[in-house]
Design an enzyme around this catalytic site. Structure first.
Site, PDB file in Angstrom:
ATOM      1  N   SER A   1      -0.815   1.380  14.264  1.00 23.97           N
ATOM      2  CA  SER A   1       0.251   1.326  15.272  1.00 23.97           C
ATOM      3  C   SER A   1      -0.279   0.902  16.636  1.00 23.97           C
ATOM      4  O   SER A   1      -1.477   0.999  16.915  1.00 23.97           O
ATOM      5  CB  SER A   1       0.915   2.694  15.387  1.00 23.97           C
ATOM      6  OG  SER A   1       1.371   3.126  14.126  1.00 23.97           O
TER       7      SER A   1
HETATM    8  N1  SAM Z   1      -1.334   6.445  11.204  1.00 28.31           N
HETATM    9  C1  SAM Z   1      -1.902   5.181  10.802  1.00 28.31           C
HETATM   10  C2  SAM Z   1      -3.129   4.821  11.600  1.00 28.31           C
HETATM   11  O1  SAM Z   1      -3.529   5.586  12.487  1.00 28.31           O
HETATM   12  O2  SAM Z   1      -3.717   3.767  11.300  1.00 28.31           O
HETATM   13  C3  SAM Z   1      -0.916   4.049  10.771  1.00 28.31           C
HETATM   14  C4  SAM Z   1       0.084   4.249   9.705  1.00 28.31           C
HETATM   15  S1  SAM Z   1       0.941   2.840   9.099  1.00 28.31           S
HETATM   16  C5  SAM Z   1       2.014   2.440  10.437  1.00 28.31           C
HETATM   17  C6  SAM Z   1       1.970   3.696   7.918  1.00 28.31           C
HETATM   18  C7  SAM Z   1       1.235   4.173   6.681  1.00 28.31           C
HETATM   19  O3  SAM Z   1       2.094   5.016   5.927  1.00 28.31           O
HETATM   20  C8  SAM Z   1       0.821   3.043   5.739  1.00 28.31           C
HETATM   21  O4  SAM Z   1      -0.553   3.084   5.536  1.00 28.31           O
HETATM   22  C9  SAM Z   1       1.599   3.354   4.455  1.00 28.31           C
HETATM   23  O5  SAM Z   1       0.914   2.997   3.280  1.00 28.31           O
HETATM   24  C10 SAM Z   1       1.774   4.854   4.560  1.00 28.31           C
HETATM   25  N2  SAM Z   1       2.848   5.443   3.750  1.00 28.31           N
HETATM   26  C11 SAM Z   1       4.089   4.964   3.487  1.00 28.31           C
HETATM   27  N3  SAM Z   1       4.762   5.820   2.693  1.00 28.31           N
HETATM   28  C12 SAM Z   1       3.936   6.878   2.456  1.00 28.31           C
HETATM   29  C13 SAM Z   1       4.061   8.103   1.726  1.00 28.31           C
HETATM   30  N4  SAM Z   1       5.163   8.444   1.051  1.00 28.31           N
HETATM   31  N5  SAM Z   1       3.011   8.940   1.724  1.00 28.31           N
HETATM   32  C14 SAM Z   1       1.869   8.657   2.387  1.00 28.31           C
HETATM   33  N6  SAM Z   1       1.692   7.513   3.087  1.00 28.31           N
HETATM   34  C15 SAM Z   1       2.721   6.640   3.134  1.00 28.31           C
END
Ligand code: SAM
Length: 221
Positions: free
Chosen positions: A64
């Protein structure tokens, strides 16, 4: 660009975020200074880590934008000793920032195996190996073994607030989560749990854009 130059650019961005009142507290500022974003992106994006935009990480996901991460951490109002669950590990950057604010083990769930490995590598290199625990799984179901949580921070966009996350919050605890449409448009909710039965108060903090939260209590694949 060498490490010194990367860090100087990072400090400049942190000062800008502070000037713009996005970073409001000394605590969040200190965490940002301790955990520069360039340590959590692939080599070819390191030069862009100080730009206030999301950046690509493996598996088509994103790390993000710094302002978004700062807004969510300020809203979460993290204190030392709090038990925190993050959903959507991605690069591991936000989880390391959370650790800096609570100074106790942080649990973070990621659904994509490739990103679990990517985050673990980043966290190990940055010195958070035994402090941040990356779990492979569907975060929409929460993580019951370490519940109840003081805070749950979701970094992907959900169609609605997942019930298990409310159940796994302490009374008085807070869930920070983007809720809205699949196509990169949500509103940032601060959900406060008011009683044991799961009554909540929701404060809407306006429009944001996250990749979708995919899972049993999120969007279907
Ligand atoms: N917090 C992260 C960072 O510091 O780099 C950025 C997160 S990215 C915007 C969103 C993440 O949520 C992705 O890696 C995606 O694979 C994950 N995601 C989506 N659905 C999910 C779920 N049900 N459980 C766990 N992770 C999930």
């Amino acid at each position: 660009m060498n490490e010194k130059e990367l860090y100087e650019r990072w400090v400049r961005l942190v000062r800008q975020l502070e000037k713009n009142r996005i970073i409001k507290s000394e605590r969040v500022k200190k965490a940002f200074l301790n955990v520069p974003r360039y340590k959590f992106v692939s080599e070819r994006y390191r030069h862009y880590a100080h730009v206030d935009e999301p950046l690509p990480i493996p598996a088509g996901q994103t790390i993000s934008a710094p302002h978004m991460v700062a807004i969510m951490l300020e809203l979460a109002d993290l204190k030392e000793g709090m038990n925190v669950l993050e959903i959507g590990t991605g690069s591991g950057w936000n989880a390391a920032l959370i650790y800096e604010l609570v100074k106790r083990d942080v649990y973070t769930i990621e659904r994509i195996p490739e990103l679990v490995e990517f985050a673990k590598r980043n966290l190990e290199r940055a010195g958070y190996k035994d402090k941040v625990h990356v779990i492979l799984g569907d975060g929409t179901k929460g993580f019951p073994p370490k519940a109840p949580y003081d805070r749950i921070i979701v970094t992907a966009g959900a169609p609605k607030v997942p019930e298990p996350l409310i159940e796994q919050l302490k009374v008085g605890g807070k869930l920070i989560i983007p809720v809205g449409n699949y196509h990169l448009w949500q509103e940032l909710y601060e959900v406060i749990k008011l009683d044991e039965k799961g009554k909540t108060k929701i404060i809407n903090h306006g429009g944001v854009a996250f990749v979708p939260l995919i899972g049993e209590h999120g969007w279907r694949e």
